[in-house]
Design a protein around this motif. Structure first.
Motif, mmCIF file in Angstrom:
data_model
loop_
_atom_site.group_PDB
_atom_site.id
_atom_site.type_symbol
_atom_site.label_atom_id
_atom_site.label_comp_id
_atom_site.label_asym_id
_atom_site.label_seq_id
_atom_site.Cartn_x
_atom_site.Cartn_y
_atom_site.Cartn_z
ATOM 1 N N TYR A 46 0.691 -1.326 0.407
ATOM 2 C CA TYR A 46 -0.155 0.131 -0.194
ATOM 3 C C TYR A 46 0.799 1.561 0.122
ATOM 4 C CZ TYR A 46 0.995 0.472 4.844
ATOM 5 O OH TYR A 46 1.430 1.022 6.228
ATOM 6 N N LEU A 87 -9.133 6.520 -1.442
ATOM 7 C CA LEU A 87 -8.613 5.099 -1.193
ATOM 8 C C LEU A 87 -8.578 4.485 -2.828
ATOM 9 C CD1 LEU A 87 -5.960 3.002 -0.328
ATOM 10 C CD2 LEU A 87 -8.015 2.126 1.118
ATOM 11 N N VAL A 103 -8.309 0.033 -4.776
ATOM 12 C CA VAL A 103 -8.012 -0.914 -3.660
ATOM 13 C C VAL A 103 -8.086 -1.991 -4.992
ATOM 14 C CG1 VAL A 103 -8.364 -3.375 -2.092
ATOM 15 C CG2 VAL A 103 -9.301 -0.528 -1.605
ATOM 16 N N LYS A 137 0.210 4.922 0.866
ATOM 17 C CA LYS A 137 -0.799 6.165 1.898
ATOM 18 C C LYS A 137 -0.604 7.940 1.639
ATOM 19 C CE LYS A 137 -3.172 6.720 6.577
ATOM 20 N NZ LYS A 137 -3.538 6.808 7.990
ATOM 21 N N SER A 140 -4.381 7.937 -2.634
ATOM 22 C CA SER A 140 -4.077 6.661 -1.939
ATOM 23 C C SER A 140 -4.086 5.368 -2.631
ATOM 24 C CB SER A 140 -4.735 5.865 -0.132
ATOM 25 O OG SER A 140 -3.575 7.340 0.511
ATOM 26 N N LEU A 167 -7.687 -2.683 5.652
ATOM 27 C CA LEU A 167 -7.623 -1.102 5.262
ATOM 28 C C LEU A 167 -8.114 -0.436 6.380
ATOM 29 C CD1 LEU A 167 -8.060 -2.193 1.227
ATOM 30 C CD2 LEU A 167 -5.186 -2.249 2.561
ATOM 31 N N ALA A 225 -4.122 0.720 -2.396
ATOM 32 C CA ALA A 225 -3.613 -0.883 -2.081
ATOM 33 C C ALA A 225 -3.709 -1.687 -3.048
ATOM 34 C CB ALA A 225 -4.136 -0.635 -0.579
#
Length: 334
Positions: free
Chosen positions: A51, A60, A62, A53, A87, A128, A89
């Motif tokens: 991930y 975010l 994902v 940040k 961000s 998360l 992930a």
């Protein structure tokens, strides 16, 4: 929302500058700013995720990768989304990437029960939430990841605001073999395999081999393909071969389940179909598109594109990237 500046423009993938960009921009970003962590799954195995940040309140994105994939395969996408102020992930599903393998032969693509993938993804999402809190979240899911994400979003309470599906595995390409016959062979082989021996590869499958670009069916982008292969050749732990009988049996069953559950996903969805896909078939995607009538479901075909849309050449890849960025930015501006 942060916009990309001239210093962070990506060169076209068919130019010599792209390789230098990846080496001088993407790789240092990955090594210096992307973090790698593990958590323990419900049955005790270790699952890996990566991930980045951007800030405490950044939205975010994902990523639910496809079969054989690792977060490592999405380095360029991580970099691009970071330039947008997002961000990012990505999970390595059980049995692949840097997560624990499930058979004695670490090259076998195997799973005991497809629902294990879904439960893992639910647990990953909880990880998360601890790391990122309640920021807006877009879920980008490719191929097998699309099957996992669809079942998860349809059956679990979740924090995602939008779902973008890239060539989702809603049915599997069987070539000249009728689908009903392929399903019967897979089911019979998996049943025998469960009771008589350790997991077998499906017919014709074997350990990891680097396929030359000229023989690949994943992408038209030579530089992206070569970069992906170089990463996998240099990191032996992420190498994965073909699927086992049981993986295929579980995947076929899960693909049908995802078709049936797609109408129960109650967030905006964009489904991107690769027009020249030779890995998953278009039939299941078209069934979902015909069945889901909500106004916030969108179906788009990228004509001529191969299966790996985020590894494709720019003209095929850009519409998907634009959608991820625009849909995520909308969450911030809403």
């Amino acid at each position: 929302m942060k916009q990309p500046d001239s210093q962070h423009q990506r060169p076209a993938d068919d130019t010599p500058e792209w390789a230098e960009f990846f080496k001088t921009q993407v790789e240092p970003f990955w090594e210096q700013q992307v973090l790698s962590e593990y958590f323990t799954a419900f049955d005790g195995i270790q699952l890996h995720f990566a991930y980045y940040k951007h800030s405490a309140d950044a939205p975010l994105v994902v990523i639910a990768p496809g079969r054989i994939e690792s977060a490592l395969k999405y380095q360029e996408l991580f970099w691009e989304l970071a330039q947008q102020g997002f961000s990012v992930a990505a999970l390595d599903h059980r049995g692949q990437g840097l997560s624990a393998r499930l058979t004695a032969n670490h090259h076998q693509g195997h799973v005991d029960n497809f629902d294990d993938f879904v439960r893992d993804f639910s647990d990953f999402t909880e990880q998360l939430t601890s790391l990122f809190g309640s920021v807006p979240k877009t879920l980008f899911a490719h191929s097998m990841g699309g099957t996992i994400a669809t079942i998860y979003c349809a059956t679990c309470s979740h924090p995602y605001n939008k779902l973008i599906l890239s060539a989702p595995m809603f049915s599997i390409e069987t070539g000249k073999v009728p689908y009903w016959l392929a399903r019967w062979v897979v089911a019979a082989g998996a049943c025998i395999n469960r009771y008589l021996a350790k997991p077998w590869y499906f017919f014709g499958m074997g350990d990891y081999q680097a396929v030359p670009f000229e023989e690949n069916v994943l992408t038209h982008s030579k530089q992206r393909y070569q970069t992906f292969r170089r990463v996998y050749d240099n990191v032996a732990e992420v190498q994965l071969g073909g699927p086992t009988f049981n993986w295929l049996y579980e995947a076929v069953s899960a693909a049908m389940k995802a078709q049936q559950l797609a109408s129960d996903v109650h967030i905006p969805v964009i489904l991107f179909q690769a027009g020249n896909d030779q890995v998953v078939s278009a039939a299941g995607q078209k069934k979902v598109a015909a069945a889901v009538t909500r106004e916030y479901f969108r179906f788009e075909t990228i004509e001529g594109a191969s299966h790996e849309l985020m590894m494709e050449t720019d003209r095929f890849r850009q519409p998907v990237l634009d959608a991820i960025i625009e849909e995520t930015r909308e969450l911030v501006n809403a």
